[in-house]
Structures are given as C-alpha cells and as structure tokens.
Write an enzyme that holds these catalytic residues in place. Structure first.
Site, PDB file in Angstrom:
ATOM      1  CB  CYS A 153      11.876  -5.204   7.071  1.00  0.00           C
ATOM      2  SG  CYS A 153      12.135  -3.758   6.027  1.00  0.00           S
ATOM      3  CB  SER A 202       8.722  -1.776   5.737  1.00  0.00           C
ATOM      4  OG  SER A 202       9.704  -1.134   4.955  1.00  0.00           O
ATOM      5  CG  HIS A 246       7.968   2.608   8.832  1.00  0.00           C
ATOM      6  ND1 HIS A 246       8.531   3.499   9.714  1.00  0.00           N
ATOM      7  CD2 HIS A 246       8.873   2.484   7.828  1.00  0.00           C
ATOM      8  CE1 HIS A 246       9.723   3.880   9.266  1.00  0.00           C
ATOM      9  NE2 HIS A 246       9.952   3.269   8.124  1.00  0.00           N
ATOM     10  CG  HIS A 306       8.097  -6.906   3.899  1.00  0.00           C
ATOM     11  ND1 HIS A 306       8.040  -6.369   5.163  1.00  0.00           N
ATOM     12  CD2 HIS A 306       9.171  -6.366   3.297  1.00  0.00           C
ATOM     13  CE1 HIS A 306       9.047  -5.531   5.304  1.00  0.00           C
ATOM     14  NE2 HIS A 306       9.761  -5.511   4.194  1.00  0.00           N
ATOM     15  CB  CYS A 347      12.694  -6.871   2.091  1.00  0.00           C
ATOM     16  SG  CYS A 347      12.468  -5.063   2.047  1.00  0.00           S
TER      17      CYS A 347
END
Ligand code: CND
Ligand code: ZN
Length: 366
Positions: free
Chosen positions: A38, A40, A43, A59, A166
């Site tokens: 993902c 995220s 990031h 996650h 997610c």
C-alpha cells in the site's frame, strides 16, 4: 523468521532474521499468507509519515492463526483471518459513538509503535524493533492484538482476502459509509491505485453514474474502466481536472469527489469539482506538515461538504466479512486487483513498481 525491516526513512527495506515472542494474554500469533503493498507504507519509507523506527511495516494482510493468548476469545489456531490496522478497543469515546475508525487506543498504538499496553513482541540483534499499526505483516509471522484479527471463511483465497485488510475496505467504506453514494449520483475519483480502484467499484455497486476516473498514468484507463469507470481523464495531459468533471455533469460538478492520492493540488481540485452542496472526500494521506487552501467565501455560499475518510469509516468486524461475501457472490472484483505478486525478498521491487503507478495492487506472497 524473515521480515522486511525499515531502519530509517529513505532507505530500502532490509530482509533480515528477527525474533518474535509468544502472544500475550490478549494477542494472536498469525502466520502470514499474503500482504498487500500500500502507498501508506511507502509514505513511511519516504519519511512523510513519522512512525517509530526501526519497524516492520505492512498493514494489509491475511493469514492463519497459529497460537492465541490465554484470554483470547473468538479465534483459535487454524482460523483464517484478515488483519485490521485499526484494532479498535470497543470502549473508548469513539468506539462507543460507533466510530471505531477514530478509536483512541488504535491511534495510541499507531503513534507508539507497540501493541496495547506498550507490549513489544518483535526483537532483533540491533536493539528495539517497533510494530507498525499493530499489524507488521511484512514478516513470515506476526503477533497482533485480538481486536485486530477478523475471522473469515476459509474457502476464500488468502491472497485475495489480504487486500480487504486495507485497500478494499478503505475504498468501499469511503463510498458506502463516509459519502453514502446513491443510485444515479455522479462521482469523480482522483487516483486509480489499489485504493482508488475500490472507490470506483464501490461507486459502481452503489449505482453511481457517471463515474469519472482520473490518473496521471494513462495506463490506468483500462483498469479503471474494468472496475466501473464510465469516463477517464488522463491527468498527465491536463492541469485542469475540474473542467472535464463540470462538462460531464451537466455543468454542475460532481455530487461526490474522492481524492485518493494525498497531494495538495488534487485535494484542492476535488473540492473544486463538486457541485454546490456536494461532498469532497479526502482518502489520500498527505504528509502531516502539508496545508491546502480553499476559498473562504465558498464555504457559506456553496455549502460544499469537505471531509476525510480513514479506513473507510468502517467497522472492520462487520465490513470485512460483508465485503468478502460480496466477492464470493461475484459482486466485487478482487481477482483483477492483484496485478503483480512478489516474494518477500523482492519487496523493494514491489515498492518501486508502486511508485511507477503501473500496478493495480502488488502483493507479497509468503
Ligand atoms: P497507489 O500508488 O496504488 O495509487 C496512486 C495513484 O495515483 C497511482 O495510480 C498514480 O498514478 C496516481 N497519481 C499520482 N499522482 C497523481 C497526480 N498528480 N494526478 C493524478 N494521479 C496521480 O496508492 P494507493 O492506492 O495504495 O494509495 C492511495 C492513497 O491512499 C495514498 O496516499 C495512501 O497512503 C492512501 C491510503 C489512505 C487510507 C485511508 O484510510 N484513508 C488507507 N490506505 C491508503
Ligand atoms: Zn493502506
């Protein structure tokens, strides 16, 4: 066991041997089958989302329960589970208000890099090794809070179920819970990655029309259309994302716009492209220091609703089985979301391909 460790921002993940303790009384040890890649996590790798490091990221995962702590009820060894990165406590103000997406305890876990009660079950030779979002599933095994495991039907392939940890829940919930899109509503979606494609397919399921997809990578057109987009705007060919949406919505603007990237220009564009009293939903995660700007007069005079959506405002224990049921009955497409799969050793390639914007969802298979 093998795991991918992020030691510091702007470094590659290191595949190393780490140690995992047995689960505490309210914890569950899960053997991972698959974990989605993902943005995220990227990031965090870029230093845009500060979390305690070194840590094991990941996650969005699914696996099989190996061992449960003495006080765990509801799951047992052998159960197939999806991990929830909001292991909501069930008793804080927000959980009681029916907003487990805002759970105080889950936020504390995210900030502290530990499990509930400051428990740390990961170790390596170099010293402390933090958990990430209570999931840390870029590892062969993980220990998670019992509030963060959602049992699922064992007939569902775990490499499909992982994405519901997610991307699918986030996109589906943004449409169904946060925006409550209805039949015939016009929708625009900026960013057609793993999360954005799920906004598109949930909007289609809700009966939205038109569904205007936008991406800076023209190769996303085919995927966006497969998931239900009626129109596609190639953002690499224009700086103006607003005019095409106005044109495609009878000159009014969209009823709902979803920003699924986390950039200043696209967040501002999302607000700009909704009609009077329409709603812009920000799903993309921007760096914590980034500000955006909106015309102040437009707030009273246009009455637009500007909101965000975190984990699709979902109730994971209800929504994850609900989404998987839709998949089993052919109403949601998880099969075409995974465009690439990788072994853990090749996880840095997976992130490289994520940043090129070519993949639907990349997945690590253990
Ligand atoms: P992914 O990288 O798969 O997709 C992003 C897409 O945006 C790619 O297709 C890019 O080509 C496209 N893109 C990038 N820049 C532009 C631009 N300027 N204009 C148009 N298109 C562009 O990312 P993802 O789908 O995994 O995640 C998307 C965002 O959602 C990201 O910020 C991630 O952190 C966030 C997110 C939010 C939540 C939540 O709960 N709100 C949960 N998971 C992920
Ligand atoms: Zn995510």
């Amino acid at each position: 066991m093998q795991a991918a460790v992020l030691v510091d921002a702007n470094e590659a993940l290191q595949i190393v041997d780490v140690n995992l303790d047995k689960p505490g009384p309210k914890e569950v040890l899960v053997k991972m089958a698959a974990a989605g890649v993902c943005h995220s996590d990227w990031h965090v790798m870029q230093g845009d989302l500060p979390v305690p490091l070194p840590a094991i990221l990941g996650h969005e995962g699914a696996g099989i329960v190996q061992e449960v702590g003495a006080e765990v009820v509801g799951v047992k060894p052998g159960d197939h589970v999806v991990l929830s990165w909001i292991p909501s406590c069930g008793h804080c103000f927000y959980c009681l208000k029916g907003r487990p997406d805002m759970c105080d305890e889950a936020f504390n876990i995210q900030l502290s890099g530990s499990l509930p009660g400051h428990a740390m079950r990961l170790h390596w030779a170099q010293g402390p090794l933090y958990h990430y979002l209570g999931t840390s599933c870029f590892a062969e095994n993980t220990v998670v809070p019992d509030t963060g495991v959602i049992p699922i039907d064992a007939a569902i392939p775990l490499n499909k179920a992982a994405l519901v940890g997610c991307a699918v829940t986030t996109g589906f919930g943004a449409v169904v819970h946060s925006a409550q899109v209805g039949p015939g509503d016009s929708v625009s979606v900026i960013g057609c990655g793993g999360v954005g494609l799920n906004v598109i397919q949930a909007a289609k399921l809700a009966g939205a029309d038109p569904i205007i997809a936008m991406d800076a990578n023209g190769k996303k057109r085919g995927l966006a259309e497969k998931f239900g987009a009626t129109d596609f705007v190639d953002a690499a060919e224009t700086d103006d994302l607003i005019t095409p949406v106005i044109d495609l919505t009878k000159g009014r603007g969209a009823d709902f716009a979803f920003e699924v990237i986390g950039r200043k220009e696209t967040i501002e564009a999302a607000y700009g492209m909704v009609r009077k009293a329409g709603m812009a939903v920000i799903v993309g995660v921007a760096p914590p220091h980034m500000d955006v700007s909106f015309n102040a007069f437009s707030f009273p005079s246009q009455s637009k609703i500007l909101t965000g959506s975190w984990y699709g405002q979902s109730i994971p224990r209800l929504d994850i089985p609900r989404i998987l049921g839709l998949y089993q009955r052919g109403k949601l497409n998880l099969d075409d979301l995974v465009t690439q799969s990788y072994s853990l050793e090749h996880i840095n390639d997976a992130f490289h391909e994520l940043t090129e914007g070519t993949v639907g969802r990349g997945i690590i298979e253990f």
